[in-house]
Design an enzyme around this catalytic site. Structure first.
Site, mmCIF file in Angstrom:
data_model
loop_
_atom_site.group_PDB
_atom_site.id
_atom_site.type_symbol
_atom_site.label_atom_id
_atom_site.label_comp_id
_atom_site.label_asym_id
_atom_site.label_seq_id
_atom_site.Cartn_x
_atom_site.Cartn_y
_atom_site.Cartn_z
ATOM 1 N N ARG A 3 0.845 -1.205 0.000
ATOM 2 C CA ARG A 3 0.000 0.000 0.000
ATOM 3 C C ARG A 3 0.878 1.253 0.000
ATOM 4 O O ARG A 3 0.509 2.301 -0.484
ATOM 5 C CB ARG A 3 -0.960 0.012 1.199
ATOM 6 C CG ARG A 3 -1.806 1.258 1.245
ATOM 7 C CD ARG A 3 -3.064 1.215 2.114
ATOM 8 N NE ARG A 3 -3.164 0.134 3.035
ATOM 9 C CZ ARG A 3 -2.754 0.169 4.316
ATOM 10 N NH1 ARG A 3 -2.228 1.267 4.821
ATOM 11 N NH2 ARG A 3 -2.905 -0.882 5.079
ATOM 12 N N ASP A 27 -4.383 19.762 -12.634
ATOM 13 C CA ASP A 27 -4.653 18.434 -13.191
ATOM 14 C C ASP A 27 -4.163 18.451 -14.638
ATOM 15 O O ASP A 27 -4.726 19.143 -15.482
ATOM 16 C CB ASP A 27 -6.160 18.154 -13.103
ATOM 17 C CG ASP A 27 -6.519 16.763 -13.617
ATOM 18 O OD1 ASP A 27 -5.854 16.286 -14.555
ATOM 19 O OD2 ASP A 27 -7.486 16.182 -13.093
ATOM 20 N N TYR A 53 -13.480 18.149 -14.493
ATOM 21 C CA TYR A 53 -14.044 16.810 -14.717
ATOM 22 C C TYR A 53 -15.187 16.591 -13.718
ATOM 23 O O TYR A 53 -15.101 16.973 -12.553
ATOM 24 C CB TYR A 53 -12.930 15.759 -14.540
ATOM 25 C CG TYR A 53 -13.468 14.370 -14.382
ATOM 26 C CD1 TYR A 53 -14.295 13.810 -15.353
ATOM 27 C CD2 TYR A 53 -13.200 13.626 -13.245
ATOM 28 C CE1 TYR A 53 -14.820 12.537 -15.198
ATOM 29 C CE2 TYR A 53 -13.711 12.350 -13.085
ATOM 30 C CZ TYR A 53 -14.528 11.817 -14.069
ATOM 31 O OH TYR A 53 -15.051 10.566 -13.906
ATOM 32 N N LYS A 89 -5.673 7.712 -18.657
ATOM 33 C CA LYS A 89 -5.867 8.327 -19.968
ATOM 34 C C LYS A 89 -4.594 8.202 -20.813
ATOM 35 O O LYS A 89 -4.157 7.108 -21.070
ATOM 36 C CB LYS A 89 -6.316 9.777 -19.759
ATOM 37 C CG LYS A 89 -7.458 9.935 -18.723
ATOM 38 C CD LYS A 89 -8.682 9.177 -19.151
ATOM 39 C CE LYS A 89 -9.925 9.330 -18.291
ATOM 40 N NZ LYS A 89 -9.821 9.433 -16.866
HETATM 41 C C1 4LM Z 1 -13.677 11.373 -18.502
HETATM 42 N N1 4LM Z 1 -12.150 11.535 -16.661
HETATM 43 O O1 4LM Z 1 -13.538 12.601 -18.643
HETATM 44 P P1 4LM Z 1 -9.911 8.433 -12.881
HETATM 45 N N2 4LM Z 1 -8.994 14.288 -13.985
HETATM 46 C C2 4LM Z 1 -9.469 14.448 -15.239
HETATM 47 C C3 4LM Z 1 -10.292 13.466 -15.800
HETATM 48 O O2 4LM Z 1 -10.730 13.649 -17.042
HETATM 49 C C4 4LM Z 1 -10.632 12.327 -15.035
HETATM 50 C C5 4LM Z 1 -10.120 12.212 -13.736
HETATM 51 C C6 4LM Z 1 -9.296 13.202 -13.243
HETATM 52 C C7 4LM Z 1 -13.109 10.758 -17.295
HETATM 53 C C8 4LM Z 1 -13.495 9.547 -16.791
HETATM 54 C C9 4LM Z 1 -14.718 8.825 -17.135
HETATM 55 C C10 4LM Z 1 -9.117 15.676 -16.002
HETATM 56 C C11 4LM Z 1 -11.532 11.329 -15.571
HETATM 57 C C12 4LM Z 1 -10.423 11.037 -12.857
HETATM 58 O O3 4LM Z 1 -11.063 8.077 -13.756
HETATM 59 O O4 4LM Z 1 -10.239 8.350 -11.428
HETATM 60 O O5 4LM Z 1 -8.624 7.729 -13.250
HETATM 61 O O6 4LM Z 1 -9.578 10.002 -13.190
HETATM 62 O O7 4LM Z 1 -14.234 10.689 -19.373
#
Ligand code: 4LM
Length: 400
Positions: free
Chosen positions: A61, A186, A114, A211
């Site tokens: 962890r 971010d 997001y 991503k």
């Molecule tokens: C989406 N996005 O946009 P996890 N920061 C940004 C993001 O686009 C996302 C996250 C954090 C999308 C998910 C379904 C700019 C997620 C969150 O999904 O927890 O790895 O990241 O389609």
């Protein structure tokens, strides 16, 4: 340990940094350490490691050799002192917020984020006594008005998901530091290949490694890059004791594999998105194309200053609102109807009813997210096939 000097180029670091095959029997790729715990040669070793007096792993962890290689590499790519990989992008951001803030503190966040980041900030974090103000950070003057002595953290994405607004990281960072607030950027949309927020004045970079960093749509992961002091806190408080959002060694391995082609993939994502943005602008079904490489983008100059290229994401404002958005999505044949982004496959989705449905209709109106917006994560397919598919779907949408 890799013997490469820090001056080496981005692609060289993305392929080699932090790993020397000769340390592992010549294995070209890092071993995947599928272990939850680590043996101590004697009890003193364990207690010394737990006390922080000796280096070494104690439990996955908190640290794992495969994950450590990924962390070194991500820090090198973002030009940060240290990095921590997490089980998701949401896990990265919650580790940061829960570690650093306490009841009574304030966050200022950009008005467009997001959907689940917005959900966390608008709907949940106040239960812990942390207040959140949203402001349009594309104009730094709005931060000057909003910021105060309780502001501990400013959070932004740039470009913003989904409508591609650009925030001037250097200008926002300067204001934050006058007030001793930390700037969190971010960097998911850009990756360190296109933009390095720490070099521009941010204090903490977060990622959804799900991503572009992974790049193949086969894992969920995140990362934080910051000073060594802060990363130690995120690891030994945030992940260890607060959210437990540790990454698996196997996912770390997949991200290391993805990073080897990050610059090549990003170059192609950017080139195709740029061409598509021009091709779709002016289509009779499209009211507006949001892409920072277009002359029509209001923050084009800021984007050109802080980004190497304009990224692989496009948003389209369709004439005809929600119905048009759905018709467009149902009309594509090559592109995939799916959320997420940064994959080889082109993905199309409708933020108001999907990724950003965490904003209720009133919040969408207040924060500037329209029902007719569709988002395209431009993939790596042959350009002509993609253009034909997207234009065809728009033509069919217009014809009804
Ligand atoms: C989406 N996005 O946009 P996890 N920061 C940004 C993001 O686009 C996302 C996250 C954090 C999308 C998910 C379904 C700019 C997620 C969150 O999904 O927890 O790895 O990241 O389609």
């Amino acid at each position: 340990m890799s013997k490469l000097p820090d001056s080496q180029g981005f692609a060289t670091r993305a392929i080699h940094y932090g790993y020397d095959p000769l340390d592992y029997d010549g294995a070209l790729n890092p071993p995947v350490f599928l272990t939850s715990t680590y043996a101590f040669d004697k009890s003193d070793t364990g207690s010394e490691r737990f006390a922080g007096n000796a280096d070494g792993y104690v439990y996955s962890r908190v640290g794992n050799p495969t994950v450590s290689i990924l962390e070194k590499r991500l820090a090198a790519l973002e030009e940060g002192e240290a990095a921590m990989a997490t089980s998701s992008g949401v896990g990265a951001l919650t580790a940061v917020i829960w570690t650093l803030l306490k009841a009574g503190d304030e966050i200022i966040a950009d008005q467009m984020l997001y959907g689940c980041t917005f959900g966390l900030l608008e709907h949940h974090i106040s239960r812990f006594g942390i207040s959140v103000q949203f402001a349009d950070l594309t104009d730094p003057a709005n931060l000057k008005t909003a910021i105060g002595s309780r502001t501990r953290m400013v959070i932004t994405e740039t470009p913003s998901n989904p409508n591609m607004r650009i925030v001037d990281i250097a200008a926002i960072g300067e204001i934050c530091h006058k007030f001793d607030a930390l700037l969190v950027v971010d960097n998911t949309y850009c990756t360190p290949y296109l933009q390095r927020p720490l070099s521009l004045g941010a204090d903490i970079v977060t990622h959804s490694a799900t991503k572009y960093l992974g790049g193949h749509g086969d894992l969920i992961a995140g990362a934080v890059i910051a000073s060594k002091d802060m990363i130690d806190q995120f690891r030994f408080v945030g992940i260890k004791e607060l959210n437990g959002a540790c990454i698996s060694a196997f996912d770390a391995f997949l991200i290391l594999r993805g990073l080897k082609t990050l610059n090549l993939r990003m170059d192609r994502h950017c080139e195709t998105a740029h061409r598509l943005a021009h091709a779709l602008e002016g289509h009779p079904g499209v009211a507006r194309v949001y892409y920072p490489g277009l002359d029509s983008h209001p923050q084009k100059a800021v984007a050109a200053r802080q980004m190497r290229a304009m990224g692989g994401m496009i948003a389209l404002e369709l004439k005809g609102g929600m119905a048009a958005g759905r018709a467009f999505l149902d009309g594509v044949q090559l592109a995939t109807r799916a959320v997420s982004l940064g994959d080889a496959e082109t993905l199309v989705q409708h933020p108001a009813s999907m990724t950003h449905s965490t904003y209720n209709p009133e919040e969408r109106a207040r924060h500037g997210l329209t029902d007719g917006l569709v988002r395209i994560s431009v993939g790596l397919e042959t350009y002509d096939d993609l253009q034909a598919d997207l234009v065809g779907a728009l033509d069919r949408m217009v014809r009804g």
